[in-house]
Design a protein around this motif. Structure first.
Motif, short mmCIF file in Angstrom:
data_model
loop_
_atom_site.label_atom_id
_atom_site.label_comp_id
_atom_site.label_asym_id
_atom_site.label_seq_id
_atom_site.Cartn_x
_atom_site.Cartn_y
_atom_site.Cartn_z
N THR A 95 0.86 -1.18 0.00
CA THR A 95 0.00 0.00 0.00
C THR A 95 0.89 1.22 0.00
O THR A 95 1.90 1.26 0.73
CB THR A 95 -0.91 0.02 1.24
OG1 THR A 95 -1.75 -1.12 1.24
CG2 THR A 95 -1.78 1.28 1.26
N ILE A 96 0.57 2.21 -0.81
CA ILE A 96 1.31 3.47 -0.80
C ILE A 96 0.40 4.56 -0.28
O ILE A 96 -0.84 4.42 -0.27
CB ILE A 96 1.84 3.83 -2.20
CG1 ILE A 96 0.69 3.97 -3.21
CG2 ILE A 96 2.85 2.80 -2.67
CD1 ILE A 96 1.13 4.49 -4.58
N GLY A 97 0.99 5.64 0.20
CA GLY A 97 0.19 6.71 0.76
C GLY A 97 0.77 8.08 0.50
O GLY A 97 1.97 8.24 0.25
N GLU A 98 -0.10 9.06 0.57
CA GLU A 98 0.30 10.45 0.45
C GLU A 98 -0.50 11.26 1.45
O GLU A 98 -1.69 11.01 1.66
CB GLU A 98 0.08 10.99 -0.97
CG GLU A 98 0.61 12.39 -1.15
CD GLU A 98 0.47 12.90 -2.57
OE1 GLU A 98 1.05 13.96 -2.89
OE2 GLU A 98 -0.21 12.25 -3.37
N SER A 99 0.17 12.22 2.09
CA SER A 99 -0.47 13.07 3.09
C SER A 99 -0.32 14.53 2.68
O SER A 99 0.79 14.98 2.39
CB SER A 99 0.16 12.85 4.47
OG SER A 99 0.05 11.50 4.86
N LYS A 100 -1.43 15.26 2.68
CA LYS A 100 -1.41 16.66 2.30
C LYS A 100 -2.04 17.49 3.43
O LYS A 100 -3.22 17.34 3.74
CB LYS A 100 -2.20 16.88 1.00
CG LYS A 100 -1.55 16.22 -0.22
CD LYS A 100 -0.16 16.79 -0.46
CE LYS A 100 0.54 16.13 -1.64
NZ LYS A 100 1.95 16.57 -1.79
N SER A 101 -1.19 18.32 4.05
CA SER A 101 -1.66 19.10 5.21
C SER A 101 -2.20 20.47 4.82
O SER A 101 -2.76 21.18 5.66
CB SER A 101 -0.50 19.27 6.21
OG SER A 101 0.58 19.95 5.60
N GLY A 102 -2.03 20.89 3.56
CA GLY A 102 -2.46 22.21 3.14
C GLY A 102 -3.97 22.32 2.96
O GLY A 102 -4.64 21.35 2.61
N THR A 103 -4.48 23.54 3.21
CA THR A 103 -5.92 23.79 3.04
C THR A 103 -6.21 24.99 2.16
O THR A 103 -7.37 25.32 1.91
CB THR A 103 -6.59 24.02 4.42
OG1 THR A 103 -5.94 25.12 5.08
CG2 THR A 103 -6.50 22.77 5.28
N GLY A 104 -5.16 25.67 1.70
CA GLY A 104 -5.35 26.87 0.90
C GLY A 104 -5.78 26.56 -0.53
O GLY A 104 -5.91 25.41 -0.95
N LYS A 105 -5.98 27.63 -1.29
CA LYS A 105 -6.41 27.46 -2.68
C LYS A 105 -5.36 26.75 -3.53
O LYS A 105 -5.69 26.10 -4.52
CB LYS A 105 -6.73 28.84 -3.29
CG LYS A 105 -7.97 29.50 -2.70
CD LYS A 105 -8.26 30.81 -3.40
CE LYS A 105 -9.52 31.46 -2.84
NZ LYS A 105 -9.84 32.76 -3.50
N SER A 106 -4.09 26.91 -3.15
CA SER A 106 -3.02 26.28 -3.92
C SER A 106 -2.78 24.82 -3.54
O SER A 106 -1.97 24.14 -4.17
CB SER A 106 -1.72 27.07 -3.74
OG SER A 106 -1.33 27.07 -2.38
N ALA A 107 -3.48 24.35 -2.50
CA ALA A 107 -3.28 22.96 -2.07
C ALA A 107 -3.78 22.00 -3.15
O ALA A 107 -4.79 22.27 -3.83
CB ALA A 107 -4.04 22.70 -0.77
N PRO A 108 -3.10 20.88 -3.36
CA PRO A 108 -3.54 19.93 -4.39
C PRO A 108 -4.96 19.44 -4.13
O PRO A 108 -5.35 19.19 -2.98
CB PRO A 108 -2.53 18.78 -4.25
CG PRO A 108 -1.35 19.37 -3.57
CD PRO A 108 -1.89 20.43 -2.67
#
Length: 418
Positions: A66-79
């Motif tokens: 299993t692979i994973g990705e974590s994204k902590s951003g919440t702004g408009k530029s966040a993926p």
């Protein structure tokens, strides 16, 4: 005015650590920050690291990724979650993963979850992650072994210390990149060679930066070696011992060119060289000695490794051993501290079968990986006290059928083995 202290880890780093800890305590062998560029090359891969990799072992020790990705951003530029779902779906194919998991700081809509399921990508919010942490009762199990913020900082320190060292630098790249893309047989063979090299740099009692790096590199090498060994044990169960031994010898003989293809090339070389020697009127003895020079051969330890795998295949709950070993080696060797009671209880480190398995593994590694006695004792002691009473003797025919003849194995190395 005192200087303002800055956090060396970003919010994204800390989120990855949290997900990695959850995966580990849910039952997966987990790592953060697998370097893709070192293996695939910058011209093929635009991202530097694979955020998370988890390897789970099924009841038959079959391996699942299993692979994973974590994204902590919440702004408009966040993926956007949908973009990351598509990206993770493609990355699954590249690294041979069966599924992926995406953790985002924003809320997750039912539509996004449904799209993820179609791509074998689970999508969760930080609130979902918090619920998993609460279910696991992680308050006493944080930042242990190879997982958590301080473990990540230690790894980054090792990277800096190792960077310009001709031995430690390549070792770090191998352990954080190449080894995760090898089949278990190649990984077993190459990791054992690396262990032997690293143990030559081991200096007990010294606590400088170099030895900090050496301890971490040895810990990681040992942990990865045990993971691949247990994966290979999964091949034992459908085979009889002699067939498995032949199978393992064949797979360990493989190099860049598979052993079967190499044997065909060897026969072609033999014909060519024999013709040259005949034309040169070489003696029959010289011509005979030249035969088979290119024949692939397994390492000297192949038969002992087969015996070790066969014996381990008879141990119960072996699928837990890589995680048990991972925690023990990183706590005791890399981080130099005792194992907490909570962690020991959660992973059942007092199980006599686990201690027996580690004793057998340590005996093998002392003989063929140059594992130092003090490291071996450190690891075995991490699995609790020996059983107080000896096991019931097995029937004579069973003893003969399961006898293990690993060099260096003595009575002290075998505790409640069967």
């Amino acid at each position: 005015m005192p200087p303002v202290k800055t956090d060396p880890l970003t919010p994204g780093d800390r989120l990855e650590c949290r997900v990695g800890q959850v995966w580990f305590w849910e039952g997966y062998f987990t790592r953060v920050g697998i370097d893709l560029i070192s293996y695939y090359g910058a011209e093929l891969i635009q991202v530097t690291d694979l955020d998370l990799l988890a390897i789970g072992l099924g009841p038959g020790l079959e391996s699942h990724r299993t692979i994973g990705e974590s994204k902590s951003g919440t702004g408009k530029s966040a993926p956007k979650p949908l973009d990351r779902i598509v990206w993770l779906r493609g990355l699954q194919e590249l690294v041979g993963a069966e599924r992926a998991e995406l953790t985002v700081a924003s809320s997750v809509t039912p539509r996004t979850r449904e799209l993820g399921r179609h791509s074998r990508v689970s999508v969760e919010s930080i609130n979902d992650l918090q619920a998993r942490e609460a279910a696991l009762n992680l308050s006493k199990l944080t930042d242990l072994g190879a997982h958590g913020p301080n473990a990540l900082l230690l790894r980054r320190t090792v990277k800096v210390v190792s960077k310009d060292d001709p031995t430690l630098g390549p070792a770090f790249k191998f352990l954080t990149s190449t080894v995760w893309f090898l089949d278990p047989f190649a990984a077993l063979k190459q990791s054992l060679g690396l262990l032997e090299t690293l143990c030559q740099r081991w200096t007990p009692g010294v606590k400088d930066d170099e030895q900090l790096a050496v301890r971490w590199l040895i810990s990681e090498t040992l942990s990865i070696w045990v993971l691949n060994l247990v994966t290979i044990v999964g091949f034992v169960r459908p085979m009889d011992p002699s067939a498995f031994t032949s199978f393992l010898r064949e797979r360990l003989a493989d190099g860049v060119v598979p052993a079967q293809r190499m044997r065909q090339l060897s026969r072609d070389f033999d014909k060519f060289i024999s013709g040259l020697l005949a034309a040169a009127k070489a003696s029959p003895e010289v011509r005979t000695e030249a035969m088979g020079a290119f024949e692939p051969s397994p390492p000297e330890w192949a038969d002992s490794a087969a015996e070790l795998a066969i014996r381990l295949g008879r141990q119960p709950a072996l699928r837990d051993l890589p995680r048990q070993f991972d925690l023990v080696v990183h706590e005791r060797l890399a981080r130099g501290r005792d194992i907490s009671e909570a962690a020991g209880a959660q992973l059942r480190l007092n199980d006599p079968a686990a201690r027996s398995s580690v004793s057998l593994i340590a005996a093998f590694l002392r003989s063929f990986g140059s594992l130092k006695d003090d490291i071996s004792e450190l690891l075995i002691a991490g699995f609790g006290k020996p059983a107080q009473a000896p096991p019931e003797p097995a029937p004579q025919q069973e003893i003969e059928a399961t006898a293990l003849t690993l060099p260096g194995l003595d009575a002290a190395d075998s505790v409640a083995e069967d």
